[in-house]
Motif scaffolding. Structure first.
Motif, short mmCIF file in Angstrom:
data_model
loop_
_atom_site.label_atom_id
_atom_site.label_comp_id
_atom_site.label_asym_id
_atom_site.label_seq_id
_atom_site.Cartn_x
_atom_site.Cartn_y
_atom_site.Cartn_z
N ARG A 112 3.89 -5.13 -12.44
CA ARG A 112 4.70 -5.80 -13.47
C ARG A 112 4.88 -7.28 -13.14
O ARG A 112 4.75 -8.13 -14.01
CB ARG A 112 6.06 -5.11 -13.59
N LEU A 113 5.19 -7.58 -11.89
CA LEU A 113 5.37 -8.98 -11.50
C LEU A 113 4.04 -9.74 -11.62
O LEU A 113 4.02 -10.90 -12.07
CB LEU A 113 5.91 -9.06 -10.08
N ALA A 114 2.93 -9.11 -11.24
CA ALA A 114 1.63 -9.75 -11.37
C ALA A 114 1.31 -10.07 -12.82
O ALA A 114 0.81 -11.17 -13.14
CB ALA A 114 0.55 -8.85 -10.78
N ALA A 115 1.60 -9.13 -13.72
CA ALA A 115 1.34 -9.37 -15.14
C ALA A 115 2.21 -10.49 -15.67
O ALA A 115 1.74 -11.34 -16.46
CB ALA A 115 1.58 -8.08 -15.93
N ALA A 116 3.47 -10.53 -15.24
CA ALA A 116 4.36 -11.60 -15.69
C ALA A 116 3.87 -12.96 -15.19
O ALA A 116 3.90 -13.96 -15.93
CB ALA A 116 5.79 -11.32 -15.19
N LEU A 117 3.41 -13.01 -13.95
CA LEU A 117 2.87 -14.26 -13.40
C LEU A 117 1.65 -14.72 -14.19
O LEU A 117 1.51 -15.90 -14.53
CB LEU A 117 2.49 -14.05 -11.94
N ALA A 118 0.75 -13.80 -14.46
CA ALA A 118 -0.46 -14.15 -15.19
C ALA A 118 -0.14 -14.65 -16.59
O ALA A 118 -0.74 -15.62 -17.08
CB ALA A 118 -1.40 -12.96 -15.25
N THR A 119 0.82 -14.03 -17.25
CA THR A 119 1.22 -14.46 -18.59
C THR A 119 1.84 -15.84 -18.56
O THR A 119 1.54 -16.71 -19.39
CB THR A 119 2.22 -13.45 -19.19
N ALA A 120 2.73 -16.07 -17.59
CA ALA A 120 3.36 -17.38 -17.48
C ALA A 120 2.34 -18.46 -17.14
O ALA A 120 2.42 -19.59 -17.63
CB ALA A 120 4.46 -17.34 -16.42
N ARG A 172 -1.55 -15.91 -6.89
CA ARG A 172 -0.42 -15.06 -6.49
C ARG A 172 -0.48 -13.73 -7.25
O ARG A 172 -0.24 -12.66 -6.67
CB ARG A 172 0.89 -15.75 -6.81
N ALA A 173 -0.77 -13.81 -8.54
CA ALA A 173 -0.84 -12.59 -9.34
C ALA A 173 -1.95 -11.67 -8.81
O ALA A 173 -1.77 -10.44 -8.74
CB ALA A 173 -1.09 -12.93 -10.80
N ALA A 174 -3.07 -12.25 -8.43
CA ALA A 174 -4.16 -11.44 -7.89
C ALA A 174 -3.76 -10.74 -6.60
O ALA A 174 -4.11 -9.58 -6.36
CB ALA A 174 -5.39 -12.32 -7.65
N ALA A 175 -3.01 -11.46 -5.75
CA ALA A 175 -2.58 -10.86 -4.48
C ALA A 175 -1.64 -9.68 -4.70
O ALA A 175 -1.58 -8.77 -3.86
CB ALA A 175 -1.90 -11.92 -3.63
N LEU A 176 -0.93 -9.67 -5.83
CA LEU A 176 0.00 -8.57 -6.13
C LEU A 176 -0.68 -7.42 -6.87
O LEU A 176 -0.04 -6.42 -7.17
CB LEU A 176 1.16 -9.10 -6.98
N THR A 177 -1.97 -7.58 -7.18
CA THR A 177 -2.67 -6.64 -8.04
C THR A 177 -3.50 -5.66 -7.21
O THR A 177 -4.35 -6.06 -6.42
CB THR A 177 -3.59 -7.40 -9.02
N ALA A 178 -3.24 -4.38 -7.43
CA ALA A 178 -3.97 -3.34 -6.69
C ALA A 178 -5.27 -2.97 -7.37
O ALA A 178 -6.27 -2.66 -6.70
CB ALA A 178 -3.09 -2.10 -6.53
N ASP A 179 -5.29 -2.98 -8.70
CA ASP A 179 -6.48 -2.58 -9.43
C ASP A 179 -7.61 -3.57 -9.17
O ASP A 179 -7.46 -4.78 -9.45
CB ASP A 179 -6.19 -2.52 -10.93
N PRO A 180 -8.77 -3.15 -8.65
CA PRO A 180 -9.84 -4.09 -8.28
C PRO A 180 -10.34 -4.93 -9.45
O PRO A 180 -10.60 -6.13 -9.30
CB PRO A 180 -10.94 -3.17 -7.73
N GLU A 181 -10.50 -4.30 -10.62
CA GLU A 181 -11.04 -5.05 -11.75
C GLU A 181 -10.06 -6.12 -12.22
O GLU A 181 -10.44 -7.27 -12.47
CB GLU A 181 -11.37 -4.10 -12.89
N ALA A 182 -8.78 -5.75 -12.34
CA ALA A 182 -7.78 -6.73 -12.76
C ALA A 182 -7.63 -7.84 -11.71
O ALA A 182 -7.45 -9.01 -12.05
CB ALA A 182 -6.44 -6.05 -13.00
N ARG A 183 -7.71 -7.47 -10.45
CA ARG A 183 -7.62 -8.47 -9.39
C ARG A 183 -8.77 -9.46 -9.50
O ARG A 183 -8.58 -10.68 -9.40
CB ARG A 183 -7.63 -7.77 -8.03
N THR A 184 -9.97 -8.96 -9.73
CA THR A 184 -11.13 -9.84 -9.85
C THR A 184 -10.99 -10.76 -11.06
O THR A 184 -11.32 -11.95 -10.99
CB THR A 184 -12.42 -9.01 -9.96
N ASP A 185 -10.51 -10.22 -12.18
CA ASP A 185 -10.28 -11.05 -13.37
C ASP A 185 -9.36 -12.22 -13.04
O ASP A 185 -9.63 -13.36 -13.42
CB ASP A 185 -9.65 -10.22 -14.49
N ARG A 186 -8.28 -11.93 -12.33
CA ARG A 186 -7.30 -12.98 -12.04
C ARG A 186 -7.82 -13.98 -11.03
O ARG A 186 -7.54 -15.18 -11.13
CB ARG A 186 -5.99 -12.33 -11.59
#
Length: 874
Positions: A296-304, A320-334
């Motif tokens: 949730r915090l990662a998504a909020a960071l990415a949106t902001a 920062r958002a990527a570092a908080l993201t566990a999902d590999p695909e979402a992390r790579t996107d960020r």
């Protein structure tokens, strides 16, 4: 053996001087000061290594700041008493931050600073035996901020796969903890309020750009005690400037954060988060307080971050958002988005380091796109093209569009017209952007030979350049409406670079409009587009476009004959390209500077810039820049009266074959080749080139081409038609701007008349040529015109006395100067467009008139006239 040291030339010289004194039987003292990790002990070891023992005494005292005050005072007194001629040398080291070591004031002191990037890179190469991936190595050098001990620790903490780029980098680099602990020791000596204030200051810097410091009002709102500021400043740890606190050393902020216990550090970030008034800084502080993945915090960071205008801040937040993201695909996107934002901010080192956290992801279009765009600015053009084509195949249409335009740019730089058309043809129809669609279809039509249709389409791109008066809202900033609607980029040779691939719509569109303007022959419109694009980039960014905007403006100014302005903008662009790490743009700017110098007559500057362009163009496949550099050198050879050299240099570029020049530049160089080839008897080649130039001139909208074509025809025409052909060429020039090209036609006409002993008629064109060259600052070409005027029997105002040559005729003076420079009779004949027999005849008369018997004596005679033998040739 002494240790190998990097970047310490002055320090090594000082140590060697001290050791040399003691070897000579004298004494001396040298105090080395530096923060931890900068190499004090390494220099002590170096001194011991070169001293080698023996009867001479060298005393090395490391870390004297750790001694008790009484011992330091006694040592200082002893050093002052023995500072006379005694066979003892003392080398001692101190930590720079100590405030109680004034005992050694007045003694010879050397303060060590951080290593520069070159020295740090050399040290890293030694540490890793050259195996570090370039992107990983550049990031390690950046993170070490010139501290060799920290660089050594960072490199040692990575695995071999991480160092070589085969495995992704960790989000936070490990290593150097003991160094940071040493740095933080000085903080432990401060009172509690100061330590708490410094921890808040260090934590607040996490959401600020590098070097921006921390907002003091935020620190106080978060509970910082104002009483802690004075001790922290007195200790030299922070300075207050304009309501912000800055650490005096880059590593001190990291040291303060690491020194704090994890629980205390998290609570400090939470206090700052509650005190932040803006959403993005608050979210960054919450992210710093998190100790695990938080979707949730990662998504909020990415949106902001998506609505945060400065690209550097967006990049940091997305990382920062990527570092908080566990999902590999979402992390790579960020991470890919963070890298793109860093690229737009003009920070390719950070962009590549962010991609290095991803590792190998063969099916991720965003990663390939950023890698391709980074290579487009600083890498082989073919690599950039392949990465961008791969990205386009993986991305949705809107983002694929930008990747394909980038691939077209790479193909343009390579000189591959078919690959350029292929990339532009693969673009989906741009119904949402009619100017881009007109540009795409227009460029494809021109390259396919449908010039009338293509020019009509490209002229639509110029509509937005006319009357940009109103203002529209663009991305949160006001941008003139005409600028938003315009397209374009004035690129070398007429097209190519657009940076729509960067996602920077307004300046990218303006740059495209400049390209279109050059293709349809409206150089003034190209200059206007370049000026506006530069203004928008300076005011609104992105920083990554600044070197390109300056390059395009400089080239448009060259085409318009504004050589002084072109040189100024190209020099500014070169500095920006070096700062941002855009070596390919720097290569193109060197080519522009070489062209400007070839007009202004600075042969040394032209050769230097052309060599730099060639050195960078070869490894990266930048055919366009290489072609321009060769053309520039050939033009200086023509100005210096060396047509044979110019013809030999240009012939491969304008003829078919593997050495052929860039498709958009080669025709621009044909008039130079024809002029040189005719003078050295290569008329058949000149006629073939003129025939192709005729077809090109009929198809192009470049108005100057008609005058240049008329000049080429005059050079090749039979004697009975030559005068009329030159008059026709001059009439073309009279209807067009461009002093330099007009001057060249007048000079050739005047030379032709004088060679046929029509000296009175020759003086008019030669005077006109001189005026034209003087007006555009073409010094070497103006010298040629003056020499021709002298040979035509007209005194030129302000000319120096010919010295020992005063008794000779103008033609004899010219021959004497050439021969004194070392030219053979045959070479002189070619330069002066006379027969070999004529040169022989005149040279015999020169020897007789001056009383010399050899070429050597003639050279000595002219050398003795104080430089008046400088050759100005025709």
């Amino acid at each position: 053996m002494p240790p190998e040291l990097f970047g310490r030339r002055e320090e090594i010289a000082a140590v060697e001087s001290l050791v040399g004194r003691v070897r000579a039987g004298h004494g001396g003292v040298l105090v080395l000061t530096a923060p931890p990790g900068l190499g004090r002990t390494a220099l002590v070891e170096y001194a011991r290594g070169i001293h080698g023992g023996g009867g001479q005494r060298l005393v090395c005292l490391d870390d004297v700041h750790r001694w008790d005050p009484a011992a330091r005072t006694t040592l200082a007194a002893d050093l002052r008493r023995t500072s006379g001629p005694a066979p003892v040398a003392v080398l001692l080291t101190l930590a720079e931050h100590r405030t109680d070591t004034h005992e050694f004031a007045g003694l010879p002191t050397l303060r060590l600073g951080p290593l520069d990037d070159g020295a740090a890179t050399a040290l890293l190469d030694r540490l890793t035996r050259g195996t570090a991936d370039p992107a990983v190595g550049a990031w390690l050098v950046r993170e070490a901020v010139g501290n060799p001990r920290l660089l050594t620790a960072l490199a040692a903490a990575l695995t071999l796969d991480q160092l070589t780029g085969r495995a992704p980098l960790p989000d936070t680099l490990p290593g150097g903890e003991d160094l940071l602990t040493d740095l933080a020791l000085r903080v432990d000596e401060l009172p509690c309020p100061a330590r708490a204030l410094l921890l808040l200051t260090a934590a607040a810097g996490e959401h600020e750009p590098d070097g921006a410091g921390a907002d003091l009002s935020l620190i106080l709102r978060a509970g910082g005690d104002p009483a802690g500021l004075a001790p922290a400043e007195a200790a030299g740890i922070v300075v207050k400037a304009g309501g912000r606190l800055h650490f005096t050393q880059a590593l001190l902020r990291r040291a303060v954060l690491q020194r704090a216990a994890p629980a205390l550090r998290r609570s400090t970030h939470l206090r700052l988060a509650h005190a932040c008034r803006d959403r993005l800084p608050r979210l960054v502080q919450l992210a710093c307080a998190a100790d695990d993945h938080d979707a949730r915090l990662a998504a909020a960071l990415a949106t902001a971050a998506a609505t945060h205008p400065p690209h550097a801040g967006r990049s940091a937040a997305l990382a920062r958002a990527a570092a908080l993201t566990a999902d590999p695909e979402a992390r790579t996107d960020r991470l890919a988005e963070a890298a793109e934002a860093a690229r737009l901010a003009g920070d390719p080192v950070r962009a590549r380091a962010l991609l290095a956290r991803v590792g190998a992801v063969p099916a991720h279009g965003g990663v390939h796109r950023v890698r391709g765009l980074l290579a487009l600015a600083d890498g082989p053009a073919d690599d950039a093209r392949e990465s961008l084509l791969t990205a386009a195949a993986l991305l949705p249409p809107a983002r694929a569009r930008r990747a394909l335009i980038g691939a077209a740019e790479a193909a343009w730089a390579m000189g591959d017209a078919a690959a350029y058309r292929e990339a532009m043809t693969r673009l989906p129809t741009c119904d949402d952007d009619p100017l881009l669609e007109a540009y795409r279809t227009g460029m494809c039509a021109v390259l396919a030979g449908h010039t009338t249709e293509g020019h009509a389409l490209l002229r639509r791109c110029l509509d937005g350049l006319r009357g940009a008066g109103q203002v529209e809202e663009a991305g949160g900033t006001n941008v003139p409406g005409g600028l938003r609607r315009a397209g374009a980029a004035a690129t070398l040779g007429g097209a190519g670079r657009t940076e729509e691939a960067s996602g920077a719509g307004v300046p990218g569109g303006l740059l495209r409009a400049g390209v279109a303007a050059l293709v349809v022959g409206e150089v003034e419109a190209a200059c206007a587009a370049g000026v506006r694009a530069l203004a928008v980039v300076r005011a609104y960014g992105p920083e990554v476009l600044l070197p390109r905007a300056l390059e395009h403006l400089a080239y448009a100014e060259l085409r318009a004959g504004r050589h002084t302005g072109a040189r100024a903008h190209a020099l500014e662009g070169l500095r920006a390209a070096r700062r941002i790490g855009q070596s390919n743009v720097a290569v193109s700017l060197h080519a522009v500077l070489a062209l400007a110098a070839s007009v202004e007559g600075d042969a040394d500057a032209c050769a230097s810039h052309a060599a730099a362009a060639a050195a960078g163009a070869g490894p990266h496949g930048l055919t366009q820049a290489a072609t321009l550099a060769v053309w520039a050198v050939a033009r200086t050879e023509l100005a210096a009266g060396r047509p044979a050299d110019a013809a030999a240099r240009l012939a491969p570029l304008i003829a078919p074959g593997p050495r052929r020049g860039h498709f958009a530049v080669r025709m621009l160089a044909v008039p130079c080749f024809v002029e040189a080839a005719v003078q050295v008897g290569r008329a058949a080649e000149a006629r073939r080139a003129t025939a192709e130039f005729t077809r090109w001139a009929d198809a192009t909208a470049d108005r100057l081409a008609s005058a240049q074509l008329a000049r080429c025809r005059a050079l090749l025409s039979p004697p009975q038609l030559t005068a009329a052909a030159y008059e026709s060429a001059v009439a073309h020039h009279d209807r067009l701007p461009g002093e330099f090209e007009r001057g060249r036609t007048q000079l050739l006409y005047g030379q032709w008349l004088r060679r046929r002993r029509r000296t009175r008629e020759a003086r008019g064109p030669l005077r006109d040529a001189l005026v034209s060259f003087e007006r555009c600052g073409a010094r070497a070409w103006a010298d040629r015109s003056r020499a021709e005027l002298r040979a035509a029997g007209e005194a030129v105002a302000g000319e120096p006395s010919p010295g020992p040559l005063a008794t000779l005729t103008p033609q004899q003076q010219r021959i004497a100067r050439h021969v004194a420079e070392g030219a053979t009779n045959r070479e002189v004949a070619v330069r002066l467009s006379v027969s070999h027999r004529t040169v022989d005849h005149h040279l015999r008369n020169v020897f007789a008139a001056l009383g010399v018997r050899s070429r050597v004596e003639l050279s000595r005679l002219l050398a003795g006239e104080g430089g008046s033998g400088v050759v100005t040739v025709g």
